[in-house]
Design a protein around this motif. Structure first.
Motif, mmCIF file in Angstrom:
data_model
loop_
_atom_site.group_PDB
_atom_site.id
_atom_site.type_symbol
_atom_site.label_atom_id
_atom_site.label_comp_id
_atom_site.label_asym_id
_atom_site.label_seq_id
_atom_site.Cartn_x
_atom_site.Cartn_y
_atom_site.Cartn_z
ATOM 1 N N GLU A 190 36.461 20.716 113.826
ATOM 2 C CA GLU A 190 35.774 19.935 112.802
ATOM 3 C C GLU A 190 34.263 20.032 112.979
ATOM 4 N N ASP A 191 33.528 20.037 111.873
ATOM 5 C CA ASP A 191 32.074 20.059 111.883
ATOM 6 C C ASP A 191 31.529 18.716 112.373
ATOM 7 N N SER A 192 30.456 18.726 113.143
ATOM 8 C CA SER A 192 29.899 17.512 113.740
ATOM 9 C C SER A 192 29.485 16.485 112.692
ATOM 10 N N ASN A 193 28.782 16.925 111.644
ATOM 11 C CA ASN A 193 28.325 15.992 110.601
ATOM 12 C C ASN A 193 29.493 15.384 109.837
ATOM 13 N N ILE A 194 30.499 16.206 109.571
ATOM 14 C CA ILE A 194 31.685 15.690 108.879
ATOM 15 C C ILE A 194 32.413 14.683 109.759
ATOM 16 N N ALA A 195 32.486 14.960 111.052
ATOM 17 C CA ALA A 195 33.125 14.030 111.986
ATOM 18 C C ALA A 195 32.394 12.693 111.998
ATOM 19 N N ASP A 196 31.056 12.733 112.000
ATOM 20 C CA ASP A 196 30.264 11.494 111.984
ATOM 21 C C ASP A 196 30.539 10.680 110.719
ATOM 22 N N GLN A 197 30.541 11.357 109.568
ATOM 23 C CA GLN A 197 30.771 10.640 108.310
ATOM 24 C C GLN A 197 32.196 10.100 108.233
ATOM 25 N N TYR A 198 33.143 10.870 108.756
ATOM 26 C CA TYR A 198 34.537 10.414 108.781
ATOM 27 C C TYR A 198 34.664 9.130 109.600
ATOM 28 N N ILE A 199 33.963 9.053 110.707
ATOM 29 C CA ILE A 199 33.999 7.857 111.554
ATOM 30 C C ILE A 199 33.383 6.663 110.825
ATOM 31 N N ILE A 200 32.278 6.876 110.136
ATOM 32 C CA ILE A 200 31.644 5.799 109.366
ATOM 33 C C ILE A 200 32.595 5.288 108.287
ATOM 34 N N ASP A 201 33.175 6.213 107.533
ATOM 35 C CA ASP A 201 34.107 5.830 106.459
ATOM 36 C C ASP A 201 35.322 5.098 107.020
ATOM 37 N N SER A 202 35.811 5.565 108.164
ATOM 38 C CA SER A 202 36.989 4.947 108.780
ATOM 39 C C SER A 202 36.705 3.520 109.218
ATOM 40 N N LYS A 203 35.522 3.286 109.773
ATOM 41 C CA LYS A 203 35.146 1.937 110.194
ATOM 42 C C LYS A 203 35.149 0.974 109.008
ATOM 43 N N LEU A 204 34.529 1.410 107.926
ATOM 44 C CA LEU A 204 34.459 0.563 106.739
ATOM 45 C C LEU A 204 35.852 0.264 106.192
ATOM 46 N N ALA A 205 36.692 1.274 106.144
ATOM 47 C CA ALA A 205 38.056 1.087 105.636
ATOM 48 C C ALA A 205 38.880 0.195 106.568
ATOM 49 N N PHE A 206 38.677 0.349 107.866
ATOM 50 C CA PHE A 206 39.389 -0.454 108.857
ATOM 51 C C PHE A 206 39.136 -1.949 108.640
ATOM 52 N N PHE A 207 37.862 -2.330 108.541
ATOM 53 C CA PHE A 207 37.536 -3.744 108.333
ATOM 54 C C PHE A 207 37.964 -4.221 106.948
#
Length: 345
Positions: A190-207
């Protein structure tokens, strides 16, 4: 005459063990000696057993050296990917895999979940055609009526709606946080920038999912809600929900067992929607919480899509009252089409 020996690598027992035990039973009927080997201790176990064949739970850049090590010791190599249903598209799944591995010469057999994946591998021309076999995945055998009736019903919950979450990246159980999870993502290409954005999106969806559970459990206080985190998630992150009388956070048992006894499934980007479809249960996705990076296309496509909170509440009310959801026939046709492509039935 010595028996043939096969090692089956077990990734997550909660998800995979039932299907692998079923596979072991079939192999044993054919006079094959079977060893179930935990993934994280596989090197010492496999080298001690020295089987005729090892069935890996995946092949990625981070474990190619293991496969090559086994091969150099005279062990045949097969793969049945535990995440093998390419829910974001089989071409994308295969292209990423083959572009990150220089050669598959060490591979003897690659077992595929369905016809779409088979076609994609043929197009890639990276794995020889003779090594490809469409077999499906053994854990889905328990969705067949022949085996699903053998599973126990969950009777201690009363009537309940199942909520399956899928946030192992931002709520990991087996690692020390999302930074380590990012390394894992990058380790499989996975690309580093895509991984970072995926983590941000996942956090928001989690909460957002946690807040949604609070709202719908309060709205429908006469029915129970069982929240079942992904097997790789940490249960502690959901402790705040345990204070709600009709919400239960449970992680034991397989997803198939929970879905079988549920009124319906609510999920966001979870492949257990496939199991729900196979078991004849409705699955509902709160798609307004989704993002392009998080979207598991096929998992949501075979589900009823709630485009806002009010629509979700309406759908839950229909399910509780035993009414058919709007567009059921259309969804059933989509399910049949996608499952036929993704899975070997």
């Amino acid at each position: 005459m010595n028996k043939l020996k096969v090692c089956l690598i077990v990734d997550n027992p909660l998800r995979d063990i039932d299907g692998l035990i079923l596979l072991s039973w079939y192999l044993a009927q054919n006079n094959i000696e079977v060893f179930l080997v935990p993934m994280y201790v596989q090197v010492t176990d496999v080298m001690a057993i020295k089987p005729n064949l090892v069935l890996l739970n995946y092949i990625r850049p981070n474990n190619v050296y293991l496969a090559q090590k086994y091969k150099s010791n005279g062990i045949n190599i097969a793969v049945l990917d535990a995440e093998g249903a390419p829910s974001k598209g089989s071409d994308k799944f295969v292209n990423r895999l083959v572009s990150n591995i220089e050669s598959f010469d060490f591979l003897d057999l690659y077992f595929l979940w369905g016809v779409d994946q088979y076609k994609s591998f043929l197009k890639s021309k990276k794995i020889k055609k003779g090594a490809l076999r469409i077999t499906g995945c053994p854990r889905y055998d328990f969705c067949n009526s022949k085996f699903s009736k053998l599973l126990p019903n969950i009777s201690d919950m009363g009537e309940y709606i199942l909520i399956n979450t899928n946030f192992p990246t931002v709520n990991p159980y087996f690692s020390n946080g999302f930074k380590n999870e990012k390394k894992v993502m990058m380790g499989v290409g996975e690309d580093s920038n895509i991984a970072d954005q995926y983590i941000i999106d996942s956090k928001l969806a989690f909460f957002a999912i946690i807040n949604l559970v609070k709202k719908i459990s309060n709205k429908f206080h006469n029915i129970n809600f069982v929240l079942r985190p992904h097997p790789f998630e940490d249960l502690k992150a959901y402790d705040q929900l345990k204070k709600i009388k009709n919400v239960f956070v449970r992680q034991e048992r397989t997803s198939i067992e929970w879905i079988k006894s549920a009124k319906c499934l609510i999920h966001l980007n979870c492949s257990t929607s496939v199991e729900a479809a196979l078991l004849g249960k409705n699955s509902i996705s709160p798609t307004w919480l989704n993002t392009p990076l998080l979207n598991v296309f096929n998992a949501n496509l075979i589900s009823f899509q709630a485009k806002n909170e009010n629509i979700l509440i309406k759908m839950i009310g229909q399910v509780i009252n035993g009414n058919e959801l709007d567009g059921s026939q259309k969804i059933k046709k989509i399910q049949d089409k996608i499952i036929k492509k993704l899975l070997c039935e």
